[in-house]
Design an enzyme around this catalytic site. Structure first.
Site, mmCIF file in Angstrom:
data_model
loop_
_atom_site.group_PDB
_atom_site.id
_atom_site.type_symbol
_atom_site.label_atom_id
_atom_site.label_comp_id
_atom_site.label_asym_id
_atom_site.label_seq_id
_atom_site.Cartn_x
_atom_site.Cartn_y
_atom_site.Cartn_z
ATOM 1 N N LYS B 134 2.463 -2.118 7.567
ATOM 2 C CA LYS B 134 2.428 -3.038 6.423
ATOM 3 C C LYS B 134 3.068 -4.359 6.829
ATOM 4 O O LYS B 134 4.020 -4.390 7.620
ATOM 5 C CB LYS B 134 3.233 -2.377 5.298
ATOM 6 C CG LYS B 134 3.232 -3.111 3.963
ATOM 7 C CD LYS B 134 4.037 -2.295 2.944
ATOM 8 C CE LYS B 134 3.988 -2.898 1.551
ATOM 9 N NZ LYS B 134 4.717 -2.038 0.579
ATOM 10 N N ILE B 183 4.712 -8.004 -3.621
ATOM 11 C CA ILE B 183 4.757 -6.619 -3.105
ATOM 12 C C ILE B 183 4.995 -5.633 -4.250
ATOM 13 O O ILE B 183 5.553 -4.566 -4.056
ATOM 14 C CB ILE B 183 5.843 -6.436 -2.005
ATOM 15 C CG1 ILE B 183 6.007 -7.716 -1.150
ATOM 16 C CG2 ILE B 183 5.469 -5.284 -1.083
ATOM 17 C CD1 ILE B 183 6.970 -7.571 0.025
ATOM 18 N N SER B 209 1.391 -1.379 -3.271
ATOM 19 C CA SER B 209 1.391 -2.587 -2.490
ATOM 20 C C SER B 209 0.941 -2.384 -1.052
ATOM 21 O O SER B 209 0.700 -3.371 -0.350
ATOM 22 C CB SER B 209 2.784 -3.219 -2.504
ATOM 23 O OG SER B 209 3.719 -2.416 -1.808
ATOM 24 N N ILE B 230 8.523 1.653 -3.385
ATOM 25 C CA ILE B 230 9.664 1.580 -4.294
ATOM 26 C C ILE B 230 9.275 2.032 -5.696
ATOM 27 O O ILE B 230 10.129 2.287 -6.532
ATOM 28 C CB ILE B 230 10.290 0.162 -4.306
ATOM 29 C CG1 ILE B 230 11.714 0.192 -4.880
ATOM 30 C CG2 ILE B 230 9.421 -0.815 -5.094
ATOM 31 C CD1 ILE B 230 12.482 -1.094 -4.729
ATOM 32 N N GLY B 231 7.960 2.115 -5.951
ATOM 33 C CA GLY B 231 7.517 2.579 -7.268
ATOM 34 C C GLY B 231 6.187 3.313 -7.183
ATOM 35 O O GLY B 231 5.673 3.812 -8.182
ATOM 36 N N GLY B 232 5.649 3.357 -5.944
ATOM 37 C CA GLY B 232 4.364 4.010 -5.750
ATOM 38 C C GLY B 232 3.541 3.323 -4.665
ATOM 39 O O GLY B 232 2.361 3.630 -4.482
ATOM 40 N N SER B 233 4.147 2.421 -3.934
ATOM 41 C CA SER B 233 3.409 1.519 -3.043
ATOM 42 C C SER B 233 2.786 2.179 -1.831
ATOM 43 O O SER B 233 1.930 1.586 -1.184
ATOM 44 C CB SER B 233 4.312 0.365 -2.591
ATOM 45 O OG SER B 233 4.436 -0.584 -3.622
#
Lengths: 555, 555
Positions: B134, B183, B209, B230-233
């Site tokens: 990434k 992001i 992201s 961090i939340g589903g990236s």
């Protein structure tokens, strides 16, 4: 809250009465006999309360050896527990080191474990081993007052994670130990239980915040205790009481259900739990046994790094730090460190590399700010609940006068802290060292209410590197005061001095006045390893301890 | 900063020109041929740019199998790297999935590794394996723009910890991949590189992201990539692109030197690095190889939990969560989950236990607050530097409109988060489950700029439990819309609806209009394990994946 919460004095009186009632009459000392004594170390074995077998059980083994005897069936859990309860009672009468006493429950449990043994069940890893806990660990059914009037008579409804784990492992919990009001000073003194004395020299502090453990273990009323350390609270009392103490990397030892007095949810520099003991291998035994279990089942905050036996190294490279640039060590501390370094060099197995600590002042200033992120109102509010006064050793620290910061300020602290951790890792790697050897503090145990700083210990909390304290002798008659340093601020650096004065509101320096006042005060060294490599540090420390305290050193 | 920083358009134009120049002419597609196509999956092998051997290298192996071939010498690192560079170039021309391209350097390095092989040196653990990253991972000498104009043309001066580690392990880095402005959205779209398309259906988002990785791997321009979550990236693009993705527990995979755009020093819910791959065993290969190394040497922020091979279990207990109580899954997601659960039950090896998630709304609201602890000015400031507009997928999230909190508010969040982690650990332990099986999101990939929430994924970031995405088929013609749910808020709960509306400023719900629009959209399930027990989760996931995607499922 009940009416009794109104004034700390009545709460304390009631609590002390209750506490005294937990000690059987036949275990009571005739304290008058010891008036005038300032060194209590020999009293437990000479007072006549312990019989010969109990003397032997409590005197001759470290936890590792005792556990072998327990597992082999050479000693019953009951006789072992009774012996340690008795000796803890003696220690407490001498040094005021206990808070919660649960001897009866412990002895009952010991009998159950003896039965479990007879039933042929697989022995638990810590079968029958008595372990003492700092007061801040919750034990179901007993207070976690932490020496504050406002928390007295509020028995815990569940075990702290570590207490639950230790019980499952077969350990016997029998008492909790004293600590300072606020859990943040170098004197284990509070308005409920009073002050814990240093059994080596009662004119000096027993250290803090795990000072009750320190004194209890020095008198062998326990041979394995657990403390917590956010700035030196395991290591300072280990130094003061001449025992071993290991501040593990944060999270490796379950810390859930520990009452610390910071604002709930506080993040940043975190407290770490770890052992205090009479031998280094007992620290390793504790860590290994904990880390081999599924700690994650007990505590959702734990960092489950499993123990994996590492091959031991033949040759070590040890960084030597003589001075942190803030507080210059007193003559006995300097002598103890140089003697240790000389023994390492002479051993032929260790290369010693002198190092300087980068950016000490910045890290220390930030550490102090971390300790008071929202200022100190929360402490004062707790004290006010029962109108209790601030203890003198807290009043001399900056803790209650520091201003808080805001969220951005907290993030800025985190940025600098991460940069420091990176640069210290680089320092270790660039020098290819296994550990750093350095003082635990600029001085030994000091007179009451005069502990002058925790820069030598708090550095490693700020960076979260594991650190272990190894005893390194005692103050000797030859340790004369000198003009060069007296645990004052950085030898020639007025900038350091002025920075410290800005930082510390009403700071006392510890003037070393010579060996008379400091008679029998233990000296120690600190060994610091890589984060989460606690096991490697125990291996390194075993070699270093073998050289500085083992047969080679005594020859 | 240079003059070119003044306007994002000129920066983007220059950057794209530079990027295009990195693709050899003979690797250029005749894009006109594919106008009108919405599914690009077969193009790389049919476009004629890859020869037969290159087709085979990039099509027939997962990373585990490819690594065996590389180590055995059946394939050279050079031919393998060339093949993947070519295929990545094709994927990029189709889906706009790359940011930095360093094929030349990668091929040079591959030749060196081939030489190293010939020299008889011990092969490195990832000898010659191409790995994509990434964009947010720093690679020395290349931008870490994260799609922001203000960071273009600022080549990194050092490797991120993971890049350095992967190179030492023998991997070949050859490209970095696209992500959203900030992001923080489900659409990998930004003002420098533009939008990454979903190769399964170009009308749908590639997710975010780590969407560039998702599309690249779906087209097998890479078979092993690294994202952050961090939340589903990691998980959202894994779902969208029909691949495997593993969000490891925070800290296990080195995250140092990753550019995220939160305020420096931000603490609380932290980003975690992890693999995206075409097989589950490749996720395990990645984690095992990383965790077996001394990650602590590379990164002072890492949590060094060593990989220790666990015995595999014969029988599993899997918690089944059908709905998170906030967003009700669409018909294909429901079907995919139920099919998976049925296969597990029928296997005879797995007990399935329906569960509800406690306090979802509270945890989700707090999670959203964690994402904007100081509000969103720092994002806007970054965008303003080159006058770039907010991308549509960011404008529809609440991120830029949320108010920040203060230090006490942050601590309060921490208190609630710790309580939630404790209660979820209890949920797992009380039900004696190995993992929870649940949706990755309420829907599959959705049309552009309409990703409606990340409650299913962010829960596990908030609690820091590891979670892996397993593909579970595709939208079928039989997946008709229904009245019960359309990925709207909690089926019968108006309270949930109103809470969501308070929470989310200008929220779009994703109405499932039937299989036509969602043609070929992958379906996936999420499997969640215990914190720091990532290895156990890979074992559990291997069994589950074997049942739902393996031979048994196809029979």
């Amino acid at each position: 809250m009940s009416e009794s919460k109104k004034d700390y004095r009545s709460i304390a009186a009631g609590k002390k009465l209750q506490q005294n009632g937990k000690i059987p009459k036949e275990w009571l000392l005739s304290l008058k006999e010891y008036e005038g004594s300032s060194n209590f170390i020999d009293i437990p074995t000479t007072c006549g309360i312990l019989n010969d077998v109990e003397c032997k059980i409590t005197s001759e083994y470290d936890a590792t050896a005792l556990l072998e005897k327990l597992k082999a069936g050479d000693l019953s859990a009951e006789q072992t527990t009774v012996a340690f309860c008795k000796r803890a009672a003696i220690a407490h009468q001498l040094c005021n080191c206990l808070t919660e006493i649960f001897f009866d429950e412990a002895i009952d449990r010991a009998r159950q474990l003896d039965q479990e043994r007879k039933s042929g069940k697989t022995l638990r890893p810590l079968h029958g081993l008595p372990i003492s806990l700092k007061d801040s660990f919750q034990v179901k059914g007993y207070d976690t007052s932490t020496g504050l009037g406002c928390f007295v008579n509020e028995p815990a409804e569940e075990h702290s994670s570590l207490a639950a784990l230790l019980l499952d492992l077969g350990a016997i919990l029998y008492c909790k130990t004293n600590l300072p009001q606020s859990i943040m000073t170098g004197d284990s003194d509070n308005n409920v239980f009073g002050r814990t004395l240093n059994p080596h020299n009662t004119f000096l502090t027993a250290g803090g915040s795990t000072g009750g453990e320190g004194a209890l273990i020095a008198l062998r009323g326990s041979i394995l205790g657990v403390g917590t350390d956010i700035g030196g609270s395991i290591r300072v009392p280990s130094l003061c009481n001449g025992i071993y103490g290991f501040r593990s990397s944060v999270g490796l030892v379950p810390h859930g259900g520990v009452r610390d007095l910071s604002v709930p949810g506080t993040d940043g520099v975190r407290s770490s739990a770890g052992p205090l003991a009479t031998s280094l291998r007992d620290c390793a035994l504790f860590l290994k046994t904990i880390m081999q279990t599924d700690t994650w089942r007990y505590d959702s905050t734990v960092i489950s790094v499993p123990w994996t036996d590492l091959p031991s190294k033949k040759r070590l490279r040890i960084g030597l730090v003589r001075d942190d640039g803030i507080y210059t060590p007193t003559p006995p501390i300097r002598r103890g460190l140089e003697t240790a370094a000389d023994l390492l060099r002479k051993s032929g197995d260790v290369e010693v590399i002198p190092l300087s600590l980068p950016n000490m002042i910045g890290v220390y200033m930030d550490f102090i700010q971390y300790m008071a992120l929202l200022g100190s109102d929360h402490y004062l509010e707790l004290f006010a609940r029962t109108k209790e006064p601030v203890i003198p050793s807290l009043a001399v620290t900056p803790l209650l006068t520091l201003k808080g910061t805001d969220l951005r300020g907290f993030f800025d602290l985190n940025v600098r802290r991460a940069a420091a951790a990176k640069s210290y890792l680089k320092l270790f790697l660039d020098n290819d060292i296994d550990a750093i050897l350095m003082p635990v503090a600029a001085h030994t145990a000091v007179p009451f209410n005069s502990w002058s700083g925790i820069s030598y210990t708090s550095l490693w909390n700020a960076l979260d590197f594991p650190a272990v304290v190894l005893p390194a002798g005692k103050v000797q008659d030859s340790d004369l005061p000198d003009d060069i340093s007296n645990a004052t601020y950085g030898p020639q650096d007025t900038k350091v001095y002025s920075l410290c004065m800005v930082l510390l509101a009403s700071l006392h320096t510890c003037l070393y006045t010579g060996p008379e006042l400091y008679k029998d005060a233990p000296i120690a060294v600190q060994l610091v390893g890589y984060r989460h490599r606690d096991e490697a540090l125990t291996n390194t420390a075993a070699i270093v301890d073998g050289i500085i305290n083992g047969k080679k050193a005594r020859d």
